[in-house]
Design an enzyme around this catalytic site. Structure first.
Site, mmCIF file in Angstrom:
data_model
loop_
_atom_site.group_PDB
_atom_site.id
_atom_site.type_symbol
_atom_site.label_atom_id
_atom_site.label_comp_id
_atom_site.label_asym_id
_atom_site.label_seq_id
_atom_site.Cartn_x
_atom_site.Cartn_y
_atom_site.Cartn_z
ATOM 1 N N ASP A 11 -34.059 -14.091 26.180
ATOM 2 C CA ASP A 11 -34.922 -13.149 25.459
ATOM 3 C C ASP A 11 -36.366 -13.560 25.723
ATOM 4 O OD1 ASP A 11 -32.465 -12.420 24.439
ATOM 5 O OD2 ASP A 11 -33.129 -12.342 22.363
ATOM 6 N N ASP A 130 -26.819 -2.562 16.767
ATOM 7 C CA ASP A 130 -27.367 -3.717 16.051
ATOM 8 C C ASP A 130 -27.270 -3.401 14.566
ATOM 9 O OD1 ASP A 130 -28.031 -4.668 18.604
ATOM 10 O OD2 ASP A 130 -29.956 -3.651 18.571
#
Ligand SMILES: O=C(O)c1ccccc1N[C@@H]1O[C@H](COP(=O)(O)O)[C@@H](O)[C@H]1O
EC number: 5.3.1.16
Length: 241
Positions: A11, A130
């Protein structure tokens, strides 16, 4: 029985490889150069890389050039995520040569566009679900985006090839995956599911691997690798039996 695929995560925020806790902006721990991190996972035997532009996901800029460099430097499959929300960002993501992209916010806010790209690109499009509880979250996980199972039914009917399911409450916490959520999603769809959030140990990976017959195809591993809870080689070995 198929082996669970492992996707080590890189990330990127402000040019650095980072891990967040619960996806909260400001909770970053930095792990240095993203390309070095990605190459480390590739050298350790990864077949996949889960590569996320966190600034693009949060709307705090982007790391597009750097992300493209990392994706293009990989000899392994890349799942690219973060800020892919319109034709231009999708074209840039696909042009990196990534194997597939993972769409989050746009699947909640722009369903017609997502239906169109699913029809056009098929397997190269995954949707990231998510969730907190059963509520989806978008825009860097800061906004509610509807019900998980209603959205899943819609995306299934549009032909979505695959889902990346993240339990936000678990993400970055090293508290173990939400196996119940994964089971419930697998029961609600016949599409493959990639599990994300909470992996802390080899036993967690073995538990996720136990869900392969139910439809779990892969697991994203982030914090546990960076915190050296186990090595990627150990993880690959653990899920290969
Ligand atoms: O991966 C994270 O830790 C994360 C934290 C906060 C927001 C997003 C995060 N990750 C990825 O971003 C995409 C969503 O991007 P977008 O909504 O399509 O712009 C999501 O799928 C996660 O993979």
């Amino acid at each position: 029985m198929n082996t669970l695929e492992l996707l080590p995560a890189v990330d990127v925020r402000d040019g650095q490889a980072v891990r967040l806790v619960h996806g909260e902006s400001g909770s970053e721990t930095s792990y240095g150069d993203p390309l070095e991190a990605a190459l480390t996972w590739q050298r350790a035997g990864a077949e996949w890389l889960h590569l996320v532009d966190l600034d693009a996901a949060f709307g705090t800029g982007d790391n597009r050039a750097q992300i493209a460099e990392v994706a293009r430097s990989m000899d392994i499959k890349v799942e690219l995520s973060g800020g892919i929300r319109d034709d231009a960002s999708l074209a840039a993501a696909l042009a990196t040569g990534c194997t597939r992209v993972n769409i989050g916010t746009a699947a909640l806010e722009n369903p017609e566009w997502v239906a169109k790209i699913i029809a056009e690109y098929g397997d190269r499009i995954a949707v990231g679900l998510d969730v907190r509880g059963t509520t989806l979250r978008g825009r860097g996980w800061t906004r509610d985006g509807g019900d998980l199972y209603e959205t899943l039914a819609r995306l299934d009917s549009e032909g979505c090839a695959r889902y990346v399911v993240t339990d936000i409450n678990k993400d970055g916490t090293l508290q173990g995956p939400n196996l119940e959520l994964l089971r419930n999603v697998c029961a609600a769809t016949d599409r493959p599911v990639v599990a994300s959030g909470g992996v802390s140990s080899l036993d967690d990976l073995r538990a996720i691997a136990g869900l392969v017959p139910e439809g779990v195809e892969g697991a994203i591993v982030g914090k546990a690798l960076y915190a050296k809870a186990f090595t990627l080689e150990e993880a690959l070995e653990a899920v290969s039996r």
